[in-house]
Design a protein around this motif. Structure first.
Motif, PDB file in Angstrom:
ATOM      1  N   THR A   7     -14.381   2.720   1.327  1.00 52.67           N
ATOM      2  CA  THR A   7     -13.823   3.714   0.414  1.00 52.67           C
ATOM      3  C   THR A   7     -14.921   4.458  -0.331  1.00 52.67           C
ATOM      4  O   THR A   7     -14.778   5.645  -0.636  1.00 52.67           O
ATOM      5  N   VAL A   8     -16.020   3.771  -0.635  1.00 57.72           N
ATOM      6  CA  VAL A   8     -17.131   4.430  -1.321  1.00 57.72           C
ATOM      7  C   VAL A   8     -17.751   5.500  -0.421  1.00 57.72           C
ATOM      8  O   VAL A   8     -18.124   6.585  -0.886  1.00 57.72           O
ATOM      9  N   ILE A   9     -17.850   5.207   0.870  1.00 60.38           N
ATOM     10  CA  ILE A   9     -18.384   6.197   1.815  1.00 60.38           C
ATOM     11  C   ILE A   9     -17.509   7.448   1.820  1.00 60.38           C
ATOM     12  O   ILE A   9     -18.006   8.580   1.729  1.00 60.38           O
ATOM     13  N   MET A  10     -16.194   7.259   1.915  1.00 62.38           N
ATOM     14  CA  MET A  10     -15.277   8.393   1.930  1.00 62.38           C
ATOM     15  C   MET A  10     -15.331   9.164   0.601  1.00 62.38           C
ATOM     16  O   MET A  10     -15.319  10.400   0.580  1.00 62.38           O
ATOM     17  N   GLU A  11     -15.365   8.437  -0.494  1.00 64.81           N
ATOM     18  CA  GLU A  11     -15.421   9.085  -1.812  1.00 64.81           C
ATOM     19  C   GLU A  11     -16.640   9.988  -1.932  1.00 64.81           C
ATOM     20  O   GLU A  11     -16.548  11.142  -2.383  1.00 64.81           O
ATOM     21  N   GLU A  12     -17.794   9.460  -1.540  1.00 70.86           N
ATOM     22  CA  GLU A  12     -19.032  10.220  -1.724  1.00 70.86           C
ATOM     23  C   GLU A  12     -19.093  11.456  -0.834  1.00 70.86           C
ATOM     24  O   GLU A  12     -19.667  12.476  -1.223  1.00 70.86           O
ATOM     25  N   LEU A  24      -8.176   4.410   1.412  1.00 67.73           N
ATOM     26  CA  LEU A  24      -9.283   5.312   1.749  1.00 67.73           C
ATOM     27  C   LEU A  24      -9.018   6.719   1.235  1.00 67.73           C
ATOM     28  O   LEU A  24      -9.909   7.383   0.687  1.00 67.73           O
ATOM     29  N   ILE A  25      -7.790   7.195   1.400  1.00 69.90           N
ATOM     30  CA  ILE A  25      -7.466   8.545   0.944  1.00 69.90           C
ATOM     31  C   ILE A  25      -7.481   8.613  -0.578  1.00 69.90           C
ATOM     32  O   ILE A  25      -7.870   9.630  -1.162  1.00 69.90           O
ATOM     33  N   ALA A  26      -7.090   7.530  -1.244  1.00 71.50           N
ATOM     34  CA  ALA A  26      -7.228   7.491  -2.699  1.00 71.50           C
ATOM     35  C   ALA A  26      -8.689   7.710  -3.088  1.00 71.50           C
ATOM     36  O   ALA A  26      -8.992   8.460  -4.022  1.00 71.50           O
ATOM     37  N   ALA A  27      -9.593   7.064  -2.364  1.00 74.16           N
ATOM     38  CA  ALA A  27     -11.015   7.225  -2.649  1.00 74.16           C
ATOM     39  C   ALA A  27     -11.480   8.661  -2.414  1.00 74.16           C
ATOM     40  O   ALA A  27     -12.293   9.198  -3.182  1.00 74.16           O
ATOM     41  N   GLU A  28     -10.968   9.293  -1.352  1.00 74.45           N
ATOM     42  CA  GLU A  28     -11.325  10.689  -1.099  1.00 74.45           C
ATOM     43  C   GLU A  28     -10.852  11.582  -2.238  1.00 74.45           C
ATOM     44  O   GLU A  28     -11.556  12.506  -2.656  1.00 74.45           O
ATOM     45  N   CYS A  29      -9.649  11.317  -2.733  1.00 76.07           N
ATOM     46  CA  CYS A  29      -9.134  12.103  -3.865  1.00 76.07           C
ATOM     47  C   CYS A  29      -9.977  11.885  -5.115  1.00 76.07           C
ATOM     48  O   CYS A  29     -10.195  12.825  -5.896  1.00 76.07           O
ATOM     49  N   ILE A  30     -10.445  10.669  -5.305  1.00 76.18           N
ATOM     50  CA  ILE A  30     -11.327  10.400  -6.436  1.00 76.18           C
ATOM     51  C   ILE A  30     -12.629  11.181  -6.275  1.00 76.18           C
ATOM     52  O   ILE A  30     -13.147  11.757  -7.235  1.00 76.18           O
ATOM     53  N   MET A  73      -7.538   1.466  -9.841  1.00 75.38           N
ATOM     54  CA  MET A  73      -6.507   1.017  -8.910  1.00 75.38           C
ATOM     55  C   MET A  73      -7.008   1.084  -7.472  1.00 75.38           C
ATOM     56  O   MET A  73      -6.639   0.248  -6.634  1.00 75.38           O
ATOM     57  N   ARG A  74      -7.855   2.036  -7.159  1.00 77.90           N
ATOM     58  CA  ARG A  74      -8.448   2.107  -5.817  1.00 77.90           C
ATOM     59  C   ARG A  74      -9.189   0.813  -5.494  1.00 77.90           C
ATOM     60  O   ARG A  74      -9.018   0.228  -4.421  1.00 77.90           O
ATOM     61  N   PHE A  75     -10.018   0.372  -6.429  1.00 76.73           N
ATOM     62  CA  PHE A  75     -10.792  -0.837  -6.168  1.00 76.73           C
ATOM     63  C   PHE A  75      -9.928  -2.085  -6.176  1.00 76.73           C
ATOM     64  O   PHE A  75     -10.195  -3.040  -5.440  1.00 76.73           O
ATOM     65  N   LYS A  76      -8.873  -2.098  -6.971  1.00 77.43           N
ATOM     66  CA  LYS A  76      -7.965  -3.244  -6.935  1.00 77.43           C
ATOM     67  C   LYS A  76      -7.315  -3.364  -5.562  1.00 77.43           C
ATOM     68  O   LYS A  76      -7.241  -4.460  -4.991  1.00 77.43           O
ATOM     69  N   ALA A  77      -6.843  -2.236  -5.024  1.00 73.76           N
ATOM     70  CA  ALA A  77      -6.222  -2.250  -3.699  1.00 73.76           C
ATOM     71  C   ALA A  77      -7.220  -2.677  -2.631  1.00 73.76           C
ATOM     72  O   ALA A  77      -6.903  -3.488  -1.748  1.00 73.76           O
ATOM     73  N   ALA A  78      -8.424  -2.139  -2.690  1.00 71.69           N
ATOM     74  CA  ALA A  78      -9.444  -2.449  -1.684  1.00 71.69           C
ATOM     75  C   ALA A  78      -9.857  -3.911  -1.736  1.00 71.69           C
ATOM     76  O   ALA A  78     -10.033  -4.564  -0.696  1.00 71.69           O
ATOM     77  N   GLN A  79      -9.992  -4.462  -2.938  1.00 69.34           N
ATOM     78  CA  GLN A  79     -10.373  -5.868  -3.075  1.00 69.34           C
ATOM     79  C   GLN A  79      -9.296  -6.790  -2.501  1.00 69.34           C
ATOM     80  O   GLN A  79      -9.603  -7.782  -1.837  1.00 69.34           O
ATOM     81  N   LEU A  80      -8.034  -6.459  -2.763  1.00 68.41           N
ATOM     82  CA  LEU A  80      -6.943  -7.264  -2.214  1.00 68.41           C
ATOM     83  C   LEU A  80      -6.930  -7.198  -0.685  1.00 68.41           C
ATOM     84  O   LEU A  80      -6.730  -8.214   0.001  1.00 68.41           O
ATOM     85  N   PHE A  81      -7.127  -5.990  -0.138  1.00 70.31           N
ATOM     86  CA  PHE A  81      -7.157  -5.818   1.313  1.00 70.31           C
ATOM     87  C   PHE A  81      -8.274  -6.660   1.917  1.00 70.31           C
ATOM     88  O   PHE A  81      -8.071  -7.362   2.913  1.00 70.31           O
ATOM     89  N   ASP A  82      -9.454  -6.594   1.322  1.00 65.69           N
ATOM     90  CA  ASP A  82     -10.597  -7.353   1.842  1.00 65.69           C
ATOM     91  C   ASP A  82     -10.375  -8.857   1.758  1.00 65.69           C
ATOM     92  O   ASP A  82     -10.928  -9.622   2.566  1.00 65.69           O
ATOM     93  N   ALA A  83      -9.572  -9.277   0.794  1.00 67.43           N
ATOM     94  CA  ALA A  83      -9.268 -10.700   0.637  1.00 67.43           C
ATOM     95  C   ALA A  83      -8.064 -11.125   1.478  1.00 67.43           C
ATOM     96  O   ALA A  83      -7.605 -12.269   1.366  1.00 67.43           O
ATOM     97  N   HIS A  84      -7.542 -10.205   2.308  1.00 66.77           N
ATOM     98  CA  HIS A  84      -6.370 -10.458   3.158  1.00 66.77           C
ATOM     99  C   HIS A  84      -5.158 -10.871   2.324  1.00 66.77           C
ATOM    100  O   HIS A  84      -4.356 -11.715   2.730  1.00 66.77           O
ATOM    101  N   GLN A  85      -5.044 -10.250   1.160  1.00 69.47           N
ATOM    102  CA  GLN A  85      -3.905 -10.471   0.278  1.00 69.47           C
ATOM    103  C   GLN A  85      -2.940  -9.281   0.372  1.00 69.47           C
ATOM    104  O   GLN A  85      -3.354  -8.174   0.716  1.00 69.47           O
ATOM    105  N   PRO A  86      -1.655  -9.479   0.075  1.00 64.80           N
ATOM    106  CA  PRO A  86      -0.719  -8.349   0.070  1.00 64.80           C
ATOM    107  C   PRO A  86      -1.213  -7.251  -0.869  1.00 64.80           C
ATOM    108  O   PRO A  86      -1.621  -7.525  -1.998  1.00 64.80           O
ATOM    109  N   CYS A  87      -1.172  -6.014  -0.397  1.00 63.54           N
ATOM    110  CA  CYS A  87      -1.696  -4.918  -1.226  1.00 63.54           C
ATOM    111  C   CYS A  87      -0.904  -3.634  -1.051  1.00 63.54           C
ATOM    112  O   CYS A  87      -1.390  -2.549  -1.391  1.00 63.54           O
TER     113      CYS A  87
END
Length: 386
Positions: A69-74, A247-253, A300-314
Motif C-alpha cells: 500500500t505504501v508503494i501505491m500511495e507514493e 490498496l486503492i485506499a492507499a492510492e486515495c491517500i 484505517m488503511r494501515f489497520k486493514a493492511a495489518q489485519l490482512f497481513d496477519a490473515h485476520q478477517p478484514c
C-alpha cells in the motif's frame, strides 16, 4: 506515527526517487494521448517494486500488503496514477493465498522477474454489477478443460497484461445450496485466449483508465489453471477484493496528500490584494480540514493492511478504509481546485487530471452505498437491504 514514517521510509524514498524520472508532464502527456505509461510500468517492474508481495523463494521481496500500500500511495503522491499497476498487487494475493504449489512455481518467478504481468481480474458483468453471485459467465468442464462462455465489463488492463484472474460459475445457481457457492476462479493466459475465444472491446472513459468489455465464446482453459477448489471461488475472490480496496485506499491517500500539498503551495505563492491568499481563513481552513481527513483515513488503511497481513478477517476495515480515503481525496481535490481558481482547470497545473482520476474511486471498485450496506449488515447487524 512510527509505523508509517519510519518502518516504510526506505520504500517511500525509493519510489520517490524512481518517480522523479517521471514528472507531472510525463503523466499529462500520457493522459492527453489516452496512452498507457509503459515506460513507467517497466521501470517499476525492473526495480522490483511490483513483486514486493512475492515470497523471496520465488524471487520477490517477501513483503506484505502494508508495504504494497505504501508503494501505491507514493506513486499517487508523486503525481502518478497507480491505477495502471495496482492489479498486479491484489491479483498476486489471490494467487499467493489460493494457488497450488505448482501454479506458484510456474508463474511467480516469471512475474517477479518482470517477464509476466498479472494485472487483470474479470469479475463484473453488465447485467449483475456488484451482485456477483448472480453472474452469468459459465465454465463447463469437458475432457480435462473448462469451456467458458459469457461476458464481463469494466475489466481493466487486459491489453497490458499477460495473465488474468477470471471468476465464472462452474455449478448452475439452481443446483447449489448457497448462491455464493458454485463459482470458481481461473488463471487465463490472455495471449492464447485472444486467439481462440476471447474478444476484447475497449471502453473509452473520462480518466484514461484502460478498461474493457470481454466476450467469451467457447474459450478453453486447461484444468490445471483452476485456482483452489472448484466451487469455492467466491470465497477466494473476496480475499483479493479486500486487498484491492486497501490498496486503492492507499492510492486515495496519496492523491489526498498531493492535493493538500499543491493547494498549500499555491495558497502561499498566489498574491491577491498584496497578500498571499493562504492568509485568508476562507482559503486555509478547507485545506486544513482536507489534511485532517486524509490523515484520519490513513489510520484505517494501515489497520486493514495489518489485519490482512496477519490473515485476520478484514472485510469491514478494508471497506471502511476505502470509503474514508476516497471521500478524503475527493474533498481534497475540490479544495485544491477551488484554491487554484481558474488555473485549476488549466491542464498545465495538473490539478484537473488528478481531479478526474480520484473521482473514480467514489464509484469503483465498490460504490459508497455498497460500503454502507456492508457495514450496516455485517458490522451493525441490521437486516439485509437487498
Amino acid at each position: 506515527m512510527q509505523y508509517q514514517n519510519e518502518q516504510f521510509q526506505e520504500i517511500r524514498d525509493g519510489i520517490r526517487s524512481l518517480c522523479a524520472g517521471f514528472p507531472d508532464e510525463y503523466f499529462r502527456q500520457i493522459d492527453e494521448q489516452r496512452g498507457y505509461p509503459e515506460a513507467f510500468v517497466n521501470a517499476l517492474m525492473g526495480a522490483g517494486w511490483l513483486s514486493a508481495m512475492i515470497p523471496e523463494q520465488y524471487g520477490g521481496s517477501g513483503l506484505g500488503l502494508s508495504a504494497a500500500t505504501v508503494i501505491m500511495e507514493e506513486i499517487n503522491r508523486c503525481g502518478g496514477n497507480a491505477g495502471a499497476v495496482h492489479g498486479q498487487m491484489y491479483n498476486m494475493s489471490t494467487l499467493l493465498r489460493n494457488g497450488t504449489a505448482e501454479q506458484k512455481a510456474r508463474y511467480l518467478p516469471r512475474i517477479a522477474a518482470g517477464e509476466l504481468r498479472i494485472q487483470s481480474m474479470a469479475v463484473t458483468e453488465p447485467t449483475t454489477g456488484t451482485d456477483t453471485t448472480q453472474l452469468k459467465t459459465t465454465a463447463v468442464k469437458r475432457d480435462g478443460r473448462y469451456v467458458v462462455n459469457g461476458q464481463k465489463v469494466w475489466i481493466s488492463r487486459v491489453q497490458h497484461s499477460d495473465l488474468m484472474v477470471l471468476l465464472a460459475r462452474t455449478t448452475p445457481l439452481a443446483e447449489v445450496g448457497k448462491k455464493s457457492e458454485g463459482m470458481s476462479i481461473f488463471i487465463v493466459d490472455l495471449k492464447d485466449a485472444m486467439k481462440q475465444g476471447l474478444t476484447v472491446r475497449p471502453i473509452s472513459n473520462m480518466v484514461n483508465h484502460e478498461t474493457n468489455e470481454l466476450f467469451f465464446d467457447n474459450l478453453e482453459i486447461p484444468e490445471e489453471n483452476l485456482i483452489g477448489e472448484e466451487g469455492k471461488g467466491f470465497r477466494y475472490i473476496l480475499d483479493g477484493l479486500n486487498a484491492e480496496r486497501t490498496l486503492i485506499a492507499a492510492e486515495c491517500i496519496g492523491d489526498g496528500r498531493w492535493f493538500v500539498e499543491r493547494a498549500t503551495r499555491y495558497a502561499n505563492e498566489r498574491i491577491v490584494f498584496d497578500r498571499p491568499i493562504g492568509k485568508n481563513q476562507g482559503v486555509q481552513f478547507p485545506i486544513a480540514q482536507a489534511y485532517i481527513d486524509v490523515e484520519s483515513a490513513d489510520l484505517m488503511r494501515f489497520k486493514a493492511a495489518q489485519l490482512f497481513d496477519a490473515h485476520q478477517p478484514c472485510g469491514a476495515e478494508a471497506n471502511m478504509a476505502k470509503y474514508l480515503a476516497a471521500r478524503a481525496s475527493w474533498e481534497a481535490a475540490n479544495v485544491c481546485l477551488q484554491t487554484h481558481g481558474g488555473f485549476g482547470f488549466a491542464c498545465e497545473y495538473h490539478v484537473e487530471r488528478k481531479f478526474r482520476e480520484t473521482r473514480l474511486y467514489q464509484v469503483a471498485p465498490i460504490s459508497t452505498n455498497l460500503i454502507f450496506s456492508y457495514v450496516a449488515e455485517h458490522v451493525l447487524g441490521l437486516p439485509r437491504s437487498f
